[in-house]
Design an enzyme around this catalytic site. Structure first.
Site, short mmCIF file in Angstrom:
data_model
loop_
_atom_site.label_atom_id
_atom_site.label_comp_id
_atom_site.label_asym_id
_atom_site.label_seq_id
_atom_site.Cartn_x
_atom_site.Cartn_y
_atom_site.Cartn_z
N ARG A 62 0.82 -1.21 0.00
CA ARG A 62 0.00 0.00 0.00
C ARG A 62 0.85 1.25 0.00
NH1 ARG A 62 -5.28 -2.16 3.56
NH2 ARG A 62 -6.05 -3.32 1.76
N TYR A 83 -6.37 -0.70 -6.93
CA TYR A 83 -5.79 -1.96 -6.44
C TYR A 83 -5.13 -1.84 -5.07
CZ TYR A 83 -1.34 -0.95 -9.14
OH TYR A 83 -0.21 -0.44 -9.67
N GLU A 84 -4.80 -2.98 -4.50
CA GLU A 84 -4.35 -3.06 -3.09
C GLU A 84 -5.41 -2.50 -2.14
OE1 GLU A 84 -1.31 -5.06 -4.36
OE2 GLU A 84 -1.92 -4.87 -2.29
N GLY A 85 -6.66 -2.72 -2.46
CA GLY A 85 -7.76 -2.17 -1.66
C GLY A 85 -8.17 -0.83 -2.23
N GLN A 130 -9.57 1.78 1.91
CA GLN A 130 -8.53 2.43 2.71
C GLN A 130 -9.16 3.31 3.79
OE1 GLN A 130 -5.40 1.50 2.24
NE2 GLN A 130 -6.03 0.32 0.44
#
Lengths: 592, 592
Positions: B294, B434-436, B441
Site C-alpha cells: 500500500r 488496487y491493493e484495496g 482504505q
C-alpha cells in the site's frame, strides 16, 4: 458491456415541474405540453438505448479507419446515422423555412442529453452540423441559406468548424490559413487545420467546412480573420454535390478516447471558399457557433456522468461483498449488496446529486437561450452569456469527475475494457479541453463576461437568487434545508465578485489567478439554486399528491445531500481566490 | 513522446535536509551519507531516464501478448529487466544473509520513485517480488527462506500475490480456492484467481505465487484462510526450476492502462502448494505484504504525478500562445510562452505543491517503517499503521488528479496518444483501485486504525504536530506562513476525530459516511506538516548559505502555495463529515 436507460421521468420533471416549460412565456413553448414532450422523449430514448448505446463500445474498440484521404466510421454507424437523419432529429429546432421542425432549443437539449449519454462520439457527427447551421442562419447570405441550410437540416450534408492550427490553439490571432480573393468573388483557401471533429467520414454525401482564414492585406491578429464556407464537393447548379474541392483529410489523430469520432488534420490546397458575412468579421460569426457548442459540451460532460452513474448503480445493486452494519440485508446470500456500505452510497449520492443538478442547470441555460433568441429578451441574453463558461467549465470538470467516481464503484472491474465504464472516463476527458479549455472558460468568465456592462449580468443573477429566496422563505423546511445554504453560498460568490472588482483595476493577476476557482464557485451556486428549485417543485408535487411520491422524496434527499456535502465547497474556492496571485506568480519560469 | 528527468536534487533535499537521514537514530542509517545517497540516486536516475522511460510508451502501445498460457512482455522488457536485476536493485533493502544489500527501506523507496515515474508497468514486474520477499522473510520456515529468498532477491525468480477471485474482491471471507492436505505435508491447490499482476511473463526463470486458499474443515470467513507458496516450476533438489506445477495463466485482462504489465487470470488445478506459517493464519501473513504494497501504491500515485508534471511544465515553457498582462515577455516572438498566464501557473503550482509534499510524506512513512522494523520502535509501528491508508488513498487520488491537471496544461495535444501524457492518466487510475480501493482504505483508517488502542496512534500524531509547532514558533515568518495554517488544519482533523469518537459507538454509519473525507482531511494535514518541515529546512539552508538559494526560495513559494490554496480543503472535509450519514443512508436501494 454498459447499458443505458433513458431517464425520461427525470427529464420530464425538469422540463415540466421545475422549468414550467409549457406555461413559460416564450414563443413556441406552448407546444411543450407534457404529453408531447413525453412522446418525443420516449422516441428519442428508444433510439438512444436500442440503436446508439449498443454501438458505443464497439465503435470505441473499432475506431475510424483512414486510407488515402478516405475515412470510414465503425460498423453500424452509417446505418444508425441514416435512421437518426430520417427521424428528423437533426433539424428538430431548426428553421421551418428551411425544413426544420422549429421546436425550442430546450427540447433539442433534452433530446441531446439522451443521444450523448448513449453514444457521445456518434452524436458529434451531427452535433457540429447544428452549430454550423446556426452560423449560416445568422451570418450567411440568402443564397447561402437557401443552398446549404435545407441539406444540413435534413442531414444529407454535415458541417464542421475549422479554427485550430498547429501553432494556434486558443490564440486565434496566430491563424495563418490564407484566403486569396478571386475575380468571381470566391476565395482560394490554403492552409492546415487540426483537431477537426468529423472533418471527413462516410455518413453524408457532402461536408460543409466553416473555416477561419486570413485575407491578405487585412489587419493583424483576430481583427483580420474571416469566415468561409468550404464544401467538400462544390454544389452544382442544382445544388447537388459536384466537383471535388481542394480540401482533404491528411490524417486522423490517435486519441485517449472518442475513438469513433474522426478527429482530422484537414489540408486546404487552394480550395474554393465562400465568404460568410463581412470580411475580417469572422470571429464574431464563429462565436455564434462557439457559444452554442460550449453549452453542448457542458451537456456532454454531465451526460457521460449520467450513463456512468447508471452503470455504477447497477453494479452496486448486484455486487455482493461484505455485510451491513447491524443486521445483514441479504441473510440468505453469501454477502450483502455493496449498497449497504456508507462509503459506497456516499460515492453514488455524489454522482447522483451532481448529474441531476447539472441537468436542471443545462436545461435552464437552454431555456434562457430560447428566451433570448425567440423572445428577444436582452436580459436573458446577457445572463446566458455569463453562464455559458460556467456550464462548459464546471459541468465538464465535474462530469469527468463523476465518470471517475462511477468507475471507482466497480473496483477492479471498472479498470477493464470489458466492463466498458472506463470508456466514459476516456470520452468525458476531452470535454474539459475542446471548445476552449476550461482554463480559457474561466478567463472568458472573469476577464470578459463578469465586467461586461459594469457587472450587470451577475447583478441580475444575484437578483434572481435573492428573489427566489424571498419568494419561498415562508416554507420553513425549504428555508432551513435549501434556502439558507443557498444564501450562504451566494454570499461567497458575491464576496469573490467583489474581490475581483476591487482587484481588477489595480492587480488583474489577482483576479485571473482566481478565475478557475470562481468558475467552480459559480457552478456550485447555480447547482444549489437548481436544487432549491427542484426541491420546491417536489414539495409542491408531494403536497398536491401529484406524481410518484418515492420519486419526489428521493429528489429531496438528493438535494439535501448536495446542499450539505457539495455546496460547502464555495468557501474553499473563496479562500483560494482571496489568497491572491502572489504565490502563483512569484516563481521565475526557470525556477519551477 | 514524454521525457523523464530524475529529480535528484529534490529527493536529496527530502532525504538529507528534511528527514536528516544520515544522522537519524535508526540502525543502518549511518550509511545514508549525502555523498552515498547522491551516488545511488544518480545511478538509479540514469537507469530510469535512459533505460526504462523510453520503454514506457512503446510498452503501452504494444502491450503483453498471450498465447496458450504463454505471456510475452513488450519489446525491450526482458533485456531491461536483466539489467535492473544485475544491478542489484531488487534486493537493495533485502536481508544480506540471503544476498540482499541490507539498505534501509527509505533508500529503496527513494530509488523506487524514480523507477516508477519512468515506467510504472515495468517496475511492477519486480515491485511485487519485494512484497513476496517480505512475507516469506517474516512468516516462512528456515527451509523456505533458504530456498526462495536468494533467488527472489537476486531477481532470477519473481513473486506474486494471489487474493482476488471473481466472487471475492474486498471481502476475502468469500474465498473458495481449496487447499487439500497431502500425506507428504504439501497441499493440492485448486481454484481461480483474478487480477494477478505479473502472474505470468517471460522475465524470470520461475514465478513464486503466494496464494490465499482454504483448507477444508477450517473455520468459515477470513479466519479459515491460509497462505501457500505455489511455484510455477517446483524446485528440484538443487533448487533449480524442475517439474511444471499445476498452475497456468488462463488469460490476460484488457485494461484502461498499465498495458505492459500482465494482469492474469490464474488457474490452479491441483497445484502443489507449501503452507507459509500456520494454517488458517494466512490473513496475517498476507497483511505483511499488503501494508508494504500500500505504501508502494501511494508512491505510484504521486510518482505518476511527478512525471506528468515535468512534461506539463516543459510544454508550458515552450508553447507560445497569447500575451502577458502588461508588457510582453517575448516581444520578439509571435506570442509569449503560456507560463505568463496566471491560470496556467495556478495549475502548475497545484501539481508541483502536491508532488513535492507527497514525496516528503511518503519518505517520512518509509523512515517510520525503518524506525519500526530496524529500530523496534512500537510507536513508529503504530503511527505508520495509521498513516498507511492515508498514504495509499490520499496520494493516489491526488496523484491521479495531478496527471489530469498536467494533461490539461497541454490542451488538445494532451488528449493525443502521441504526446504520451494521457498514458500517465490511464496508468495512475489503477492506483486508486488496487491493493484495496480507496474507499476500503478509508474504512481501514476510520474503522480499524483510528480506534486502535483507544486512539493512541492519532494522539501521537497530534503530539508530533503540536511539538513541531511549539519548537518552531519563535520563527515569526515560519509561524505566520506555515505553522498557523498547519495548526488550523490540525484542529479540523481533531474535530473530525472527536466527532467519530462520539458517533462511533452510537451511530457507526455517521463515522463511516465520513471516512473518505477523513482520509483526505488527514492527507492534507500530513502534507501541510511536511511542507512546514520543508520550509524550516529551506529557511535554515538559506540562513546558513547552504545549497542553491533559488532552489530553497522556490520551495518556500511552493509551500506557501500549498498552505494558502490546498490546505484550506480541511474545512470542507470537516463540514462534510459532520453533516453525518442521514442523506447518505436515507434512500432505499431501489429509489436511487
Amino acid at each position: 458491456m454498459p447499458t443505458y436507460t433513458p431517464p425520461t421521468e427525470d427529464i420530464q420533471f425538469v422540463l415540466q415541474d421545475v422549468l414550467g416549460s409549457s406555461s413559460a412565456d416564450i414563443p413556441g413553448y406552448d407546444e411543450l405540453e407534457p404529453d408531447f414532450t413525453a412522446a418525443v422523449l420516449d422516441e428519442a430514448g428508444k433510439i438512444s438505448a436500442e440503436l446508439l448505446a449498443p454501438l458505443n463500445a464497439t465503435g470505441d474498440a473499432e475506431g475510424c479507419s483512414f486510407d488515402n484521404g478516405v475515412v470510414r466510421t465503425p460498423k453500424g454507424y452509417p446505418e444508425a446515422y441514416e435512421q437518426v437523419r430520417q427521424g428528423g432529429w437533426i433539424g428538430l429546432d431548426a428553421d421551418p423555412d428551411y425544413g426544420g421542425q422549429g421546436m425550442p432549443y430546450l427540447l433539442h437539449t433534452a433530446v441531446g442529453e439522451m443521444f450523448v449519454s448513449a453514444n457521445m462520439a456518434f452524436n458529434m457527427y451531427w452535433g457540429l452540423t447544428h452549430g454550423a447551421i446556426s452560423a449560416i442562419q445568422v451570418h450567411g447570405s440568402e443564397e447561402q441559406k437557401a443552398l446549404y441550410l435545407p441539406r444540413m437540416i435534413d442531414g444529407t450534408w454535415s458541417g464542421t468548424m475549422n479554427l485550430t492550427e498547429p501553432q494556434c490553439g486558443t490564440d486565434l490571432g496566430l491563424i495563418r490559413t490564407r484566403a486569396e480573393p478571386q475575380d468571381d468573388g470566391t476565395y482560394r483557401i490554403t492552409g492546415t487545420k487540426i483537431w477537426i471533429s468529423a472533418g471527413e467520414h462516410d455518413l453524408t454525401e457532402n461536408i460543409v467546412h466553416l473555416v477561419l482564414a486570413r485575407i491578405p492585406g487585412g489587419p493583424e491578429g483576430t481583427k483580420g480573420i474571416s469566415l468561409f464556407i468550404v464544401p467538400k464537393f462544390l454544389p452544382d447548379a442544382d445544388g447537388k454535390p459536384g466537383q471535388r474541392n481542394g480540401v482533404a483529410c491528411a490524417g486522423l489523430e490517435h486519441k485517449m478516447g472518442l475513438h469513433s469520432n474522426a478527429t482530422c488534420v484537414m489540408s486546404y490546397d487552394g480550395a474554393t471558399g465562400f465568404l460568410v458575412g463581412e470580411a475580417h468579421k469572422g470571429m464574431r460569426a464563429m462565436f455564434t457557433m462557439m457559444n452554442e457548442a460550449r453549452l453542448g459540451v457542458g451537456l456532454q460532460g454531465y451526460a457521460q456522468g449520467v450513463v456512468a452513474y447508471q452503470n455504477a448503480l447497477a453494479w452496486a445493486q448486484e455486487r455482493l461483498q461484505g455485510r451491513a452494519l447491524g443486521a445483514p440485508a441479504n441473510p440468505g446470500g453469501p454477502a450483502d449488496s455493496i449498497m449497504v456500505h456508507p462509503d459506497v452510497r456516499r460515492n453514488l449520492m455524489h454522482q447522483k446529486s451532481f448529474v441531476e443538478g447539472a441537468r436542471a442547470f443545462t436545461f435552464w441555460g437552454a431555456q434562457l437561450i430560447d428566451r433570448a433568441h425567440r423572445g428577444g429578451d436582452a436580459r436573458a441574453e446577457a445572463l446566458i452569456s455569463l453562464l455559458t463558461p460556467v456550464i462548459k467549465g464546471f459541468l465538464t470538470d465535474k462530469g469527468f469527475e463523476t465518470t471517475v467516481l462511477a468507475q471507482q464503484t466497480l473496483g477492479g472491474t471498472g479498470f477493464t475494457r470489458a466492463a466498458g465504464i472506463e470508456q466514459f472516463v476516456r470520452d468525458a476527458r476531452i470535454t474539459m479541453i475542446y471548445e476552449g479549455t476550461n482554463g480559457i472558460q474561466s478567463l472568458d468568465l472573469v476577464g470578459r463576461k463578469l465586467p461586461q456592462d459594469g457587472g450587470r449580468a451577475i447583478m441580475a443573477f444575484f437578483d434572481i437568487i435573492k428573489g427566489f429566496i424571498k419568494e419561498n422563505e415562508g416554507d420553513a423546511a425549504l428555508k432551513a434545508e435549501f434556502l439558507d445554504p443557498l444564501e450562504a453560498a451566494s454570499k461567497d460568490l458575491q464576496a469573490a465578485a467583489m474581490y475581483f472588482m476591487e482587484q481588477g483595476m489595480t492587480s488583474p493577476a489577482n483576479a485571473l489567478a482566481g478565475s478557475y476557482d470562481f468558475m467552480h464557485l459559480f457552478g456550485h451556486v447555480c447547482l444549489g439554486y437548481m436544487w432549491a428549485r427542484m426541491a420546491r417543485a417536489s414539495r409542491a408535487a408531494l403536497a398536491d399528491g401529484r406524481g410518484n411520491p418515492a420519486f419526489h422524496e428521493a429528489k429531496l434527499v438528493t438535494g439535501r445531500y448536495y446542499m450539505l456535502r457539495q455546496l460547502p465547497a464555495t468557501a474553499l474556492h473563496l479562500a483560494r481566490i482571496t489568497s491572491g496571485a502572489e504565490t502563483v506568480m512569484a516563481l521565475a519560469p526557470e525556477d519551477f
